[in-house]
Write an enzyme that holds these catalytic residues in place. Structure first.
Site, short mmCIF file in Angstrom:
data_model
loop_
_atom_site.label_atom_id
_atom_site.label_comp_id
_atom_site.label_asym_id
_atom_site.label_seq_id
_atom_site.Cartn_x
_atom_site.Cartn_y
_atom_site.Cartn_z
N HIS B 7 0.83 -1.21 0.00
CA HIS B 7 0.00 0.00 0.00
C HIS B 7 0.86 1.25 0.00
O HIS B 7 2.05 1.20 0.31
CB HIS B 7 -0.97 0.03 1.20
CG HIS B 7 -0.30 0.09 2.54
ND1 HIS B 7 0.04 -1.04 3.25
CD2 HIS B 7 0.09 1.14 3.31
CE1 HIS B 7 0.61 -0.69 4.41
NE2 HIS B 7 0.66 0.64 4.46
N HIS B 79 3.89 7.11 3.92
CA HIS B 79 4.84 6.00 3.75
C HIS B 79 4.39 5.07 2.64
O HIS B 79 3.27 5.17 2.15
CB HIS B 79 5.06 5.22 5.07
CG HIS B 79 3.86 4.45 5.55
ND1 HIS B 79 2.97 4.95 6.47
CD2 HIS B 79 3.41 3.20 5.26
CE1 HIS B 79 2.03 4.04 6.73
NE2 HIS B 79 2.27 2.98 5.98
N GLU B 130 7.85 0.91 4.92
CA GLU B 130 7.38 -0.16 5.80
C GLU B 130 7.58 -1.50 5.09
O GLU B 130 7.39 -1.59 3.87
CB GLU B 130 5.88 0.05 6.08
CG GLU B 130 5.27 -0.98 7.03
CD GLU B 130 3.78 -0.75 7.30
OE1 GLU B 130 3.14 0.02 6.54
OE2 GLU B 130 3.26 -1.35 8.25
#
Lengths: 134, 134
Positions: B7, B79, B130
């Site tokens: 994502h 992010h 991430e």
């Protein structure tokens, strides 16, 4: 209206260092570097299984990413790009709802050879958003 | 090592306005809003054909995105998240190459119920990155 996430673009000041991070540290498959003089950038694509990361390095004296890199010397995410089926229909719908299109409002041929538009970040959650006709 | 782009997360100060932009203006399919008190955010997912956009709104008094929104009041990309098969092996490889992991270096259970780590933006092109064990 929007379809696939075509790419996430990350602006970098040093393409060699940037590709080393993605190729060697993160273990991703990367393309060759291509100069795009019409766009004032050089590009490298990180090919992920479901989408791409586009690394952008300034090229020439009037690169559109130069100011961004002055503010973000380590680099950073510059824009995201969504695919649309019909870019003129998409533009007209967005403009009718008050969304602002950058430049003269007409699609240009982007770095992938397809018509693109950029939407004003203030109208789209502080995010520079590109639409590309897929 | 890295696999799919899981994502792209966009921090927003007003989830109702943000979801209206994605649902009504951009015509995307969105999930319900879910409070994630353990993470100090509420989330809405934009489901694209090949990946997701995660909208993050602060929740509670000590939200990890509060400072980001002070600096970026219109919102912005917070992010990106890549999938890995084995998060501990990925971490060990990154750390051996000098990459810094945020926090105590151990994976935590993320908003999707899977182990996640965040990498230091200065080591990854100014991009908070991430990793999620898929």
């Amino acid at each position: 209206m929007i379809g696939r996430l075509n790419h996430v673009a990350i602006a970098v000041s040093d393409m060699e260092a940037a590709t080393a991070i993605y190729r060697d540290t993160l273990g991703a498959e990367i393309s060759d570097k291509v100069a795009q003089p019409d766009h004032g950038v050089s590009t490298v694509f990180i090919n992920l299984p479901n989408t791409k990361i586009e690394l952008l390095e300034p090229l020439g004296d009037a690169s559109p990413i130069a100011k961004f890199l002055e503010k973000n010397p380590s680099g950073g995410i510059h824009h995201i790009c969504y695919e649309v089926d019909d870019i003129l229909a998409a533009r007209d719908k967005l403009v009718a709802q008050g969304g602002r299109v950058l430049g003269d409002g007409n699609p240009k041929i982007g770095a992938h050879g397809k018509p693109v538009l950029f939407l004003h970040p203030k109208d789209f959650l502080g995010t520079l958003t590109e639409l590309e006709q897929a």
